[in-house]
Design a protein around this motif. Sequence first.
Motif, mmCIF file in Angstrom:
data_model
loop_
_atom_site.group_PDB
_atom_site.id
_atom_site.type_symbol
_atom_site.label_atom_id
_atom_site.label_comp_id
_atom_site.label_asym_id
_atom_site.label_seq_id
_atom_site.Cartn_x
_atom_site.Cartn_y
_atom_site.Cartn_z
ATOM 1 N N GLY A 99 3.733 1.569 3.496
ATOM 2 C CA GLY A 99 2.642 2.515 3.686
ATOM 3 C C GLY A 99 2.471 3.569 2.621
ATOM 4 N N ASP A 100 3.538 3.935 1.929
ATOM 5 C CA ASP A 100 3.410 4.994 0.925
ATOM 6 C C ASP A 100 2.914 4.494 -0.430
ATOM 7 N N GLN A 101 2.676 3.205 -0.561
ATOM 8 C CA GLN A 101 2.202 2.631 -1.819
ATOM 9 C C GLN A 101 0.676 2.649 -1.893
ATOM 10 N N PRO A 102 0.119 2.536 -3.108
ATOM 11 C CA PRO A 102 -1.344 2.528 -3.248
ATOM 12 C C PRO A 102 -1.980 1.330 -2.547
ATOM 13 N N ALA A 103 -3.094 1.577 -1.892
ATOM 14 C CA ALA A 103 -3.821 0.511 -1.218
ATOM 15 C C ALA A 103 -4.454 -0.434 -2.232
ATOM 16 N N GLU A 125 -6.974 6.285 -5.188
ATOM 17 C CA GLU A 125 -5.596 6.635 -4.857
ATOM 18 C C GLU A 125 -5.344 6.733 -3.359
ATOM 19 N N LEU A 126 -5.930 5.860 -2.592
ATOM 20 C CA LEU A 126 -5.710 5.778 -1.158
ATOM 21 C C LEU A 126 -4.399 5.023 -0.925
ATOM 22 N N SER A 127 -3.543 5.533 -0.034
ATOM 23 C CA SER A 127 -2.292 4.829 0.270
ATOM 24 C C SER A 127 -2.544 3.772 1.349
ATOM 25 N N VAL A 128 -1.599 2.851 1.495
ATOM 26 C CA VAL A 128 -1.680 1.845 2.554
ATOM 27 C C VAL A 128 -1.707 2.541 3.918
ATOM 28 N N ASP A 129 -0.882 3.589 4.101
ATOM 29 C CA ASP A 129 -0.920 4.358 5.358
ATOM 30 C C ASP A 129 -2.320 4.896 5.637
ATOM 31 N N GLU A 130 -2.965 5.448 4.619
ATOM 32 C CA GLU A 130 -4.309 6.017 4.796
ATOM 33 C C GLU A 130 -5.344 4.932 5.070
ATOM 34 N N LEU A 131 -5.205 3.791 4.417
ATOM 35 C CA LEU A 131 -6.153 2.698 4.616
ATOM 36 C C LEU A 131 -6.115 2.187 6.060
ATOM 37 N N ASP A 166 10.959 2.094 15.161
ATOM 38 C CA ASP A 166 10.922 1.835 13.718
ATOM 39 C C ASP A 166 9.616 1.200 13.254
ATOM 40 N N ARG A 167 8.573 1.317 14.058
ATOM 41 C CA ARG A 167 7.278 0.788 13.637
ATOM 42 C C ARG A 167 6.764 1.591 12.441
ATOM 43 N N ARG A 168 6.101 0.876 11.555
ATOM 44 C CA ARG A 168 5.487 1.522 10.393
ATOM 45 C C ARG A 168 4.331 0.661 9.907
ATOM 46 N N VAL A 169 3.470 1.269 9.136
ATOM 47 C CA VAL A 169 2.350 0.539 8.556
ATOM 48 C C VAL A 169 2.860 -0.209 7.324
ATOM 49 N N THR A 170 2.534 -1.482 7.279
ATOM 50 C CA THR A 170 2.857 -2.336 6.135
ATOM 51 C C THR A 170 1.666 -3.248 5.891
ATOM 52 N N GLU A 171 1.439 -3.558 4.641
ATOM 53 C CA GLU A 171 0.365 -4.487 4.299
ATOM 54 C C GLU A 171 0.971 -5.726 3.665
ATOM 55 N N LEU A 172 0.632 -6.881 4.222
ATOM 56 C CA LEU A 172 0.950 -8.137 3.564
ATOM 57 C C LEU A 172 -0.213 -8.417 2.630
ATOM 58 N N GLU A 188 -7.838 -11.954 -3.012
ATOM 59 C CA GLU A 188 -6.694 -11.339 -2.355
ATOM 60 C C GLU A 188 -7.004 -11.193 -0.875
ATOM 61 N N LEU A 189 -6.038 -11.595 -0.049
ATOM 62 C CA LEU A 189 -6.109 -11.393 1.390
ATOM 63 C C LEU A 189 -5.180 -10.247 1.736
ATOM 64 N N ARG A 190 -5.579 -9.435 2.697
ATOM 65 C CA ARG A 190 -4.746 -8.295 3.103
ATOM 66 C C ARG A 190 -4.649 -8.262 4.626
ATOM 67 N N LEU A 191 -3.413 -8.155 5.109
ATOM 68 C CA LEU A 191 -3.169 -8.028 6.540
ATOM 69 C C LEU A 191 -2.327 -6.781 6.739
ATOM 70 N N GLY A 192 -2.946 -5.745 7.304
ATOM 71 C CA GLY A 192 -2.234 -4.507 7.609
ATOM 72 C C GLY A 192 -1.730 -4.566 9.035
ATOM 73 N N VAL A 193 -0.475 -4.191 9.245
ATOM 74 C CA VAL A 193 0.112 -4.195 10.587
ATOM 75 C C VAL A 193 0.867 -2.898 10.834
ATOM 76 N N TYR A 194 0.971 -2.533 12.091
ATOM 77 C CA TYR A 194 1.815 -1.416 12.517
ATOM 78 C C TYR A 194 2.873 -2.039 13.408
ATOM 79 N N ALA A 195 4.038 -2.290 12.825
ATOM 80 C CA ALA A 195 5.064 -3.043 13.538
ATOM 81 C C ALA A 195 6.444 -2.706 12.998
ATOM 82 N N ALA A 196 7.455 -3.130 13.749
ATOM 83 C CA ALA A 196 8.831 -3.022 13.287
ATOM 84 C C ALA A 196 9.019 -3.959 12.096
ATOM 85 N N GLU A 197 9.974 -3.644 11.248
ATOM 86 C CA GLU A 197 10.220 -4.446 10.049
ATOM 87 C C GLU A 197 10.495 -5.913 10.393
#
Length: 158
Positions: free
Chosen positions: A52-56, A63-69, A88-94, A9-18
């Motif tokens: 961001g509110d989903q489990p990392a 039980e770390l959230s994507v926001d916390e990660l 409207d920036r928010r943390v999202t993980e691809l 699994e690859l993970r790319l976390g970003v803080y950006a607009a949707e």
Amino acid sequence: MTGAMDLFELRLGVYAAESVTNELADKARSLLDEHSRRAPAVRAWALSSVPGDQPAEPGSEEELSVDELYEELPEQWRQEHPGADPSDRRVTELRIGAYGDGVQELLDELSRLACPELDHAGACPVPWSADFTLPIDEHYRWYLEAHYEHLRGGGAIG
């Protein structure tokens, strides 16, 4: 992982607009399609955009959230833009599950989607962080198989 087909699994976390996150996801899909046409890099993949509110790590006891990660990403942006409205920036993980080989090469290419010039001076316009999960022990093998075993059959989802 060179030479060995497996799940990862690859993970790319970003803080950006949707809209920026969606553009990155589209670019990642194109990259993965390209890799899946080249044997044996990626035989099958699935991409999901995780808020961001989903489990990392779904199923983990931590039980770390994507926001916390990725808690450092909004802070990075605030330091570069003192007093600015994040709008409207928010943390999202691809999150990209894959069956294939060449995880480091693919992670490097995915990182360049977020930041085309990795060695530039100063902060990136879009704060990001990338990592991967390999089946290095029982816990991670279980996680990858629980979420991506269906990829062993081939195809792309996402």
